[in-house]
Enzyme design. Structure first.
Site, PDB file in Angstrom:
ATOM      1  N   GLU A  14       4.610  43.452  30.315  1.00 45.81           N
ATOM      2  CA  GLU A  14       4.084  44.712  29.786  1.00 45.81           C
ATOM      3  C   GLU A  14       2.836  45.140  30.543  1.00 45.81           C
ATOM      4  O   GLU A  14       2.755  46.239  31.064  1.00 45.81           O
ATOM      5  CB  GLU A  14       3.781  44.581  28.298  1.00 45.81           C
ATOM      6  CG  GLU A  14       3.232  45.877  27.691  1.00 45.81           C
ATOM      7  CD  GLU A  14       3.061  45.813  26.188  1.00 45.81           C
ATOM      8  OE1 GLU A  14       2.442  46.743  25.624  1.00 45.81           O
ATOM      9  OE2 GLU A  14       3.542  44.863  25.556  1.00 45.81           O
ATOM     10  N   ARG A  18      -2.469  43.317  14.992  1.00 45.21           N
ATOM     11  CA  ARG A  18      -1.140  43.115  14.409  1.00 45.21           C
ATOM     12  C   ARG A  18      -1.090  41.812  13.611  1.00 45.21           C
ATOM     13  O   ARG A  18      -0.414  41.734  12.582  1.00 45.21           O
ATOM     14  CB  ARG A  18      -0.066  43.133  15.497  1.00 45.21           C
ATOM     15  CG  ARG A  18       1.349  43.178  14.968  1.00 45.21           C
ATOM     16  CD  ARG A  18       2.333  43.508  16.068  1.00 45.21           C
ATOM     17  NE  ARG A  18       2.345  44.915  16.369  1.00 45.21           N
ATOM     18  CZ  ARG A  18       3.307  45.762  15.976  1.00 45.21           C
ATOM     19  NH1 ARG A  18       4.298  45.338  15.222  1.00 45.21           N
ATOM     20  NH2 ARG A  18       3.263  47.034  16.310  1.00 45.21           N
ATOM     21  N   ARG A  63       6.713  38.626  22.532  1.00 44.06           N
ATOM     22  CA  ARG A  63       7.632  39.012  21.464  1.00 44.06           C
ATOM     23  C   ARG A  63       7.044  38.751  20.077  1.00 44.06           C
ATOM     24  O   ARG A  63       6.854  37.616  19.668  1.00 44.06           O
ATOM     25  CB  ARG A  63       8.932  38.238  21.644  1.00 44.06           C
ATOM     26  CG  ARG A  63      10.107  38.753  20.843  1.00 44.06           C
ATOM     27  CD  ARG A  63      11.331  37.961  21.221  1.00 44.06           C
ATOM     28  NE  ARG A  63      12.559  38.571  20.704  1.00 44.06           N
ATOM     29  CZ  ARG A  63      13.787  38.151  21.036  1.00 44.06           C
ATOM     30  NH1 ARG A  63      13.936  37.144  21.880  1.00 44.06           N
ATOM     31  NH2 ARG A  63      14.855  38.737  20.527  1.00 44.06           N
ATOM     32  N   GLU A 103      11.741  42.135  18.041  1.00 49.68           N
ATOM     33  CA  GLU A 103      10.731  41.150  17.671  1.00 49.68           C
ATOM     34  C   GLU A 103      10.935  40.474  16.309  1.00 49.68           C
ATOM     35  O   GLU A 103      10.689  39.264  16.177  1.00 49.68           O
ATOM     36  CB  GLU A 103       9.348  41.814  17.689  1.00 49.68           C
ATOM     37  CG  GLU A 103       8.901  42.239  19.067  1.00 49.68           C
ATOM     38  CD  GLU A 103       7.628  43.071  19.012  1.00 49.68           C
ATOM     39  OE1 GLU A 103       6.683  42.744  19.742  1.00 49.68           O
ATOM     40  OE2 GLU A 103       7.599  44.042  18.235  1.00 49.68           O
TER      41      GLU A 103
END
Length: 792
Positions: A255, A333, A365, A738
């Site tokens: 990413e 998160r 992930r 995910e």
């Protein structure tokens, strides 16, 4: 009549058969490149035929965890036959930076100071890959070593951090814990994980006319690569074209961290005015790149006699590495997933992003979600065992409600909750209660081998943490023979994104799947795209492609109504299906209508766009609606351990996962299976280890243990939960990338259950993850010692 349309028309019993029964979504279909994968004909970046004059690059890596570079001598490097050039930070014409969020803390090439073993600080360009790699090892570097911080705990003690601490609280957790009938406190460690994509990092840069640069890159984020290369070379973004047809896996590791490789290849190509390929060997790749963040937790919890959580507090410290990279969003998160599937009325969640002299950890992930949810599952497991209750019953008592007790600590109301029905189903289909009794009986009669059984739920939020990333574009062309070409901003890494997007377009235009082709992701076709990450690939790019295809269908419908409707049929009444178009009672082959549209100068291409609705987020307050919807799941795992060796085997695993109305059930089941095995590896065998000098010792397949086919449960049952997304996602499907990675929590807690049986379930085992054989053996010893201490 056209041959393409004729078979569909002659087999139709009537018009309803022809149109109403046609669908290209919600059906299982092979991956669009499966035949290429298995035959070895799929083209990855390293397979692209090289341009004449291509050179090869290798990176010179630091051998110190934290040091000042006193001197660098490249005489021996340049004397190596075949070496063309050596480049350092001084050769970068623009910004020496690949930081995706915090700019300036993550250099392309270290300049003056190195901050981890494996940090690149020069590039060797040679006539072959092996020559470049050999030359890079001949540099003579003099270092002045500086103090190094290696672990999350050391970073916390030294207040070494890459970002300010985070804190999310609701109610008064401290008071509720103090007043609770029962209280527990503890700490645990959760290890990191290497992405271990089959295709390593690679970039191939070819200079073009007028300051242009074409880069083929194995990346999940072509637009970010475009920006980073443009900034590094000091040129405009429109001079840089980044292309990616497919990746051999990404898992988050491509990413942001593909940026360093893209920039180094582009810099060498720019300086030498010739094509340059950079493909590090696996051990260099693992030494250079970041992994999943490992976490250290301390927690305290207060609870009632029946296991209801009354107050809970957790303090999470992550090892971020030497730079911020994506550590801020990862911790955000984690904070937002600490609740997992549970209503926590009084809760305190703290997050600390520790700066260490290790690889800069990055996306993986789940992106922090698994680390956050793991903590509350550990606490639930503690509470159940402390009370002598079935962990499933304790988990059920604390689940979010349907209409009450359904607001998360960060303020989002959960209005799509199906976890109750899902747990009911998997409890029944897995025979959980009967098997739990059988496991207890087995353990009572076996001294050495011990079995464990556990069931764990999953609630996972879907969307990017950063609201503006939740957008996508697509471009759809219809050619005059009726074939369709699609380009979108997502990247294909084996997950089947291109297959699903092609299905969506075929369904929208009413044509067979085989008539649609998806091309390589290309920044010159769809610009300003988001990363293919956060499980949003199909949601975003499917909607964008659907939008483009819808516009084309409406144009063709208008023409059909005009040409064949005789003034009695409106465009809205024209129907598409099975490669044909129905206008009143007239059936026209799709390609025939397309040909007429071209002659009538109807535009046969369209762009599409989608922005996820309803999202808002205040990062300072950690409040808002960060997720479009939630995916749910649950798994039951049964394991057996050898208390003499620590060896463990998973005997059976049952997984039930919610993907809404699946676009492609075969692909989705495959994603659940893969996510389960990858998560199982993270929690059981994949151990990262650095030596005292800061060198990652598990930097090759020989020293880093990922799961193999032999580790797959011999009895592995995966099913999709029947559901439709409450939100208007693409055909009411849900993300699948995910969330399944959290399902193998059940494996870890089954192992913990087996270890606990050594003390007749009277002690909470101090088991850390990964639960390797050595860790299981340590925990068994600790449990036995606790029993002896109690007896004394």
């Amino acid at each position: 009549m056209n041959q393409q349309a004729e078979p569909f028309l002659k087999d139709a019993q009537n018009l309803d058969d022809l149109i109403n029964d046609f669908t290209q979504v919600h059906v299982s279909r092979p991956h669009e490149s499966a035949h290429l994968h298995v035959s070895g004909r799929a083209t990855y970046t390293d397979d692209i035929p090289v341009v004449a004059g291509t050179l090869h690059a290798a990176l010179g890596l630091s051998t110190k965890a934290h040091a000042r570079i006193v001197s660098m001598s490249f005489d021996a490097v340049r004397a190596t036959p075949g070496v063309i050039a050596v480049l350092t930070a001084e050769d970068i014409p623009g910004a020496n930076d690949v930081g995706p969020i915090i700019h300036g803390d993550d250099p392309i090439l270290a300049d003056g100071i190195v901050q981890y073993v494996g940090q690149p600080f020069f590039i060797v360009v040679a006539t072959s890959h092996d020559t470049a790699r050999l030359g890079a090892r001949r540099a003579e570097i003099v270092y002045e070593e500086l103090p190094a911080i290696m672990t999350a705990q050391q970073a916390r003690a030294a207040d070494s951090r890459v970002l300010p601490p985070m804190k999310l609280a609701r109610g008064d957790a401290g008071t509720k814990i103090a007043r609770a009938a029962h209280r527990d406190a503890g700490e645990m460690l959760l290890g990191g994980q290497e992405q271990f994509y089959l295709e390593g990092q690679i970039s191939y840069a070819v200079p073009k006319d007028d300051d242009g640069m074409h880069i083929w890159c194995s990346t999940q984020h072509p637009t970010e690569m475009q920006h980073l290369v443009a900034h590094a070379l000091g040129i405009a973004s429109h001079n840089v074209l980044v292309e990616c047809r497919r990746m051999g896996g990404g898992f988050g590791g491509k990413e942001s961290q593909s940026g360093l490789f893209a920039c180094c290849a582009a810099l060498a190509a720019w300086k030498l005015l010739c094509p340059v390929k950079l493909r590090p060997d696996r051990d260099d790749d693992m030494m250079v790149t970041g992994k999943r963040h490992d976490f250290h937790y301390t927690y305290e919890v207060g609870y009632a006699d029946d296991g209801t959580i009354e107050g809970v507090g957790v303090d999470m410290t992550s090892r971020c590495g030497f730079s911020a990279d994506l550590s801020g969003p990862v911790m955000t998160r984690a904070v937002c997933h600490f609740d997992n599937a549970y209503w926590l009325p009084d809760v305190s969640i703290a997050g600390f992003c520790g700066k260490t002299n290790t690889q800069s950890n990055t996306a993986f992930r789940g992106f922090g979600g698994p680390q956050g949810a793991f903590a509350i599952e550990y606490i639930m497991d503690d509470v159940a065992r402390s009370l002598g209750l079935d962990p499933l019953d304790v988990r059920r008592r604390n689940l979010y409600g349907k209409t009450e007790q359904n607001q998360t600590p960060y303020g989002q109301v959960i209005d799509d909750n199906v976890i109750h029905e899902l747990l009911d189903e998997i409890e029944a289909t897995s025979d959980y209660r009967a098997r739990r009794a059988a496991v207890r009986e087995f353990n009572a009669n076996n001294e050495i081998l011990k079995k464990g059984l556990a069931i764990t739920p999953v609630k996972f939020g879907i969307a990017f943490n950063v609201t503006h990333f939740n957008q996508a574009g697509a471009l759809v062309h219809i050619y005059t023979d009726g074939s369709v070409l699609v380009n979108h901003g997502g990247t294909e890494m084996g997950q089947g994104l291109n297959t699903k997007v092609a299905q969506v377009v075929a369904h929208e235009l009413g044509i067979p799947f085989a008539r649609v082709r998806v091309t390589a992701t290309d920044t010159s076709k769809v610009a300003n795209t988001s990363a293919t990450a956060a499980s949003t690939g199909s949601d975003l790019n499917g909607k964008a492609a659907q939008d483009a295809a819808r516009q084309l269908r409406e144009r063709l419908a208008a023409l059909a109504a005009e040409r064949y409707g005789e003034g009695k049929v409106s465009a809205a009444d024209v129907r598409f299906g099975n490669g044909a178009v129905s206008v009143g009672g007239t059936i026209v082959p799709f390609d025939e209508l397309v040909a007429k549209a071209y002659l009538a100068r109807v535009q046969l291409w369209s762009d599409g766009f989608y922005a996820t609705p309803k999202l808002y987020w205040d990062q300072a307050k950690l409040q808002g609606r960060p997720f479009h919807y939630y995916s749910y799941g649950a798994a039951v795992s049964e394991v057996v351990i050898d208390t003499l060796t620590g060896e463990m085997r998973v005997l059976r695993a049952d997984a039930l996962h919610d993907v809404g109305a699946s676009l492609n059930p075969a692909l989705d089941v495959g994603q659940v299976e893969g996510g389960f095995i990858q998560g199982m590896g993270w929690l059981t065998t994949e151990e990262l280890w650095w030596n005292a000098g800061g060198k990652l010792m598990t930097h090759a397949p020989s020293t880093y243990k990922i799961p193999t086919v032999n580790d797959t449960p011999p009895d592995f049952r995966v099913r999709l939960f029947k559901n439709r997304n409450a939100e208007d996602s693409i055909h009411r499907s849900k993300a699948v990338g995910e969330p399944p990675l959290l399902l193998p929590f059940s494996v870890f807690f089954a192992v913990r259950d087996a270890v606990a049986s050594v003390a007749d379930y009277a002690v909470n085992p101090p088991l850390n993850a990964p639960a390797t054989a050595a860790e299981i053996l340590r925990a068994v010893g600790a449990v036995r010692e606790a029993v002896r201490a109690r007896a004394a």
